[in-house]
Scaffold this motif. Structure first.
Motif, short mmCIF file in Angstrom:
data_model
loop_
_atom_site.label_atom_id
_atom_site.label_comp_id
_atom_site.label_asym_id
_atom_site.label_seq_id
_atom_site.Cartn_x
_atom_site.Cartn_y
_atom_site.Cartn_z
N GLU A 3 -0.20 -9.45 4.03
CA GLU A 3 -1.04 -8.52 3.22
C GLU A 3 -2.62 -8.54 3.23
O GLU A 3 -3.18 -7.61 3.54
CB GLU A 3 -0.58 -8.58 1.59
CG GLU A 3 -1.17 -7.28 0.91
CD GLU A 3 -0.30 -5.94 1.06
OE1 GLU A 3 -0.56 -4.97 0.42
OE2 GLU A 3 0.47 -5.88 2.21
N GLN A 25 1.98 -3.67 1.18
CA GLN A 25 1.00 -2.49 1.23
C GLN A 25 0.70 -2.11 -0.01
O GLN A 25 0.11 -1.01 -0.63
CB GLN A 25 1.41 -1.38 2.04
CG GLN A 25 1.34 -1.90 3.69
CD GLN A 25 1.77 -0.75 4.43
OE1 GLN A 25 2.08 0.59 4.11
NE2 GLN A 25 1.71 -0.82 5.79
N ILE A 26 0.96 -3.32 -1.32
CA ILE A 26 0.63 -2.76 -2.52
C ILE A 26 -0.84 -2.74 -2.78
O ILE A 26 -1.36 -2.21 -3.55
CB ILE A 26 1.34 -3.63 -3.61
CG1 ILE A 26 1.51 -3.19 -4.80
CG2 ILE A 26 0.86 -5.05 -3.62
CD1 ILE A 26 2.61 -2.07 -5.06
N PRO A 76 -3.70 0.88 -1.56
CA PRO A 76 -4.04 1.94 -2.31
C PRO A 76 -5.14 1.45 -3.23
O PRO A 76 -6.22 2.30 -3.23
CB PRO A 76 -3.07 2.44 -3.00
CG PRO A 76 -1.77 1.88 -2.06
CD PRO A 76 -2.18 0.80 -1.68
N LEU A 77 -5.41 0.29 -3.56
CA LEU A 77 -6.30 -0.19 -4.61
C LEU A 77 -7.51 -0.38 -3.87
O LEU A 77 -8.58 0.21 -4.37
CB LEU A 77 -5.98 -1.51 -5.16
CG LEU A 77 -4.62 -1.50 -5.84
CD1 LEU A 77 -4.23 -2.86 -6.57
CD2 LEU A 77 -4.44 -0.37 -7.04
N GLY A 91 -2.24 7.15 -5.12
CA GLY A 91 -2.21 5.83 -4.72
C GLY A 91 -2.11 5.03 -5.96
O GLY A 91 -1.03 4.03 -5.75
N ASN A 119 1.69 5.69 -7.31
CA ASN A 119 2.73 4.94 -6.48
C ASN A 119 2.68 3.49 -6.56
O ASN A 119 3.72 2.86 -6.48
CB ASN A 119 2.38 5.57 -5.03
CG ASN A 119 2.91 6.95 -5.01
OD1 ASN A 119 3.89 7.61 -5.74
ND2 ASN A 119 2.33 7.46 -3.94
N VAL A 120 1.54 2.88 -6.75
CA VAL A 120 1.39 1.48 -7.02
C VAL A 120 2.15 1.04 -8.25
O VAL A 120 3.09 0.24 -8.40
CB VAL A 120 0.08 1.04 -7.05
CG1 VAL A 120 -0.04 -0.61 -7.50
CG2 VAL A 120 -0.41 0.97 -5.59
N ASN A 121 1.57 1.96 -9.26
CA ASN A 121 2.29 1.67 -10.72
C ASN A 121 3.84 1.90 -10.58
O ASN A 121 4.65 1.24 -11.20
CB ASN A 121 1.63 2.40 -11.78
CG ASN A 121 1.71 2.08 -13.07
OD1 ASN A 121 1.46 0.79 -12.96
ND2 ASN A 121 2.01 2.91 -13.84
N ARG A 175 6.07 1.74 -8.16
CA ARG A 175 6.55 0.80 -7.28
C ARG A 175 6.77 -0.69 -8.09
O ARG A 175 7.79 -1.26 -8.07
CB ARG A 175 5.99 0.36 -6.04
CG ARG A 175 6.22 1.35 -4.83
CD ARG A 175 5.49 0.99 -3.66
NE ARG A 175 5.99 0.08 -3.09
CZ ARG A 175 5.17 -0.84 -2.35
NH1 ARG A 175 3.99 -0.70 -1.92
NH2 ARG A 175 5.90 -1.90 -1.44
N LEU A 176 5.69 -1.07 -8.91
CA LEU A 176 5.78 -2.18 -9.62
C LEU A 176 6.96 -1.94 -10.59
O LEU A 176 7.46 -2.98 -10.94
CB LEU A 176 4.24 -2.56 -10.13
CG LEU A 176 3.25 -3.14 -9.26
CD1 LEU A 176 1.74 -3.05 -9.85
CD2 LEU A 176 3.72 -4.29 -8.59
N ILE A 210 0.28 -1.84 -13.58
CA ILE A 210 -1.27 -1.88 -13.40
C ILE A 210 -1.93 -1.94 -14.96
O ILE A 210 -1.75 -0.79 -15.66
CB ILE A 210 -1.67 -1.30 -12.51
CG1 ILE A 210 -1.76 0.54 -12.55
CG2 ILE A 210 -1.12 -1.57 -11.17
CD1 ILE A 210 -2.50 0.88 -11.62
#
Length: 167
Positions: free
Chosen positions: A22, A59-60, A63-64, A130, A133-135, A137-138, A148
């Protein structure tokens, strides 16, 4: 550029990579951005010893970092800074991403937190895509305790933190 595109094409929501993979992906992404933009900073990586081979959602971090660059740093006159800290805390891996960019007003931050509070199992489109989607997925992979947390102050930057169970 080719390596960056190849890893982007594999889109499994639950796919994992190692922390080192990563990191390499993010470093390549930053290298590509330097061809088109000024003021793209090096990433200041702080990874606890022994975590290089720990699994992390693939790829987490992208987006950050992308948000830090495009919403925080590019509009600045002074030099930008992005730090990513990955550390073990008991049974969890904690990830912190910080930038010294533009930041958000209290109202913008509260609106964003409200958007992130509405978790779905679907990949979505729209504003803050972004981060949402991260949030999501987690939440789907690890549960609500891994969502997050975001802090920001106008003119001071933004900090995003999440954690997930260590393997």
């Amino acid at each position: 550029m080719i390596e960056l595109l190849r890893s982007t094409l594999k889109g499994d929501v639950e796919a994992h990579a190692t922390v080192l993979e990563e990191k390499e992906y993010i470093d390549r992404y930053i290298d590509v951005l330097r061809y088109s933009y000024r003021n793209i900073p090096e990433i200041n990586w702080q990874i606890d010893e022994g975590l290089e081979n720990e699994k992390i959602l693939k790829q987490i971090l992208y987006p950050l970092v992308e948000n830090s660059v495009f919403h925080g740093i590019l509009s600045m006159e002074e030099e930008g800074e992005i730090s990513i800290i990955i550390e073990r805390n008991g049974d969890y891996i904690e990830v912190t991403e910080y930038d010294n960019g533009r930041g958000m007003t209290a109202e913008q931050l509260e609106a964003l937190r409200g958007t992130l509070h509405n978790v779905t199992k679907e990949i979505i489109a729209g504003e803050h895509i972004g981060l949402q989607n991260v949030n999501n997925r987690l939440n789907v992979v690890y549960g609500p305790e891994s969502r997050i947390c975001i802090e920001s102050r106008m003119g001071k930057g933004t900090l995003i933190r999440f954690r997930y169970p260590a393997c």
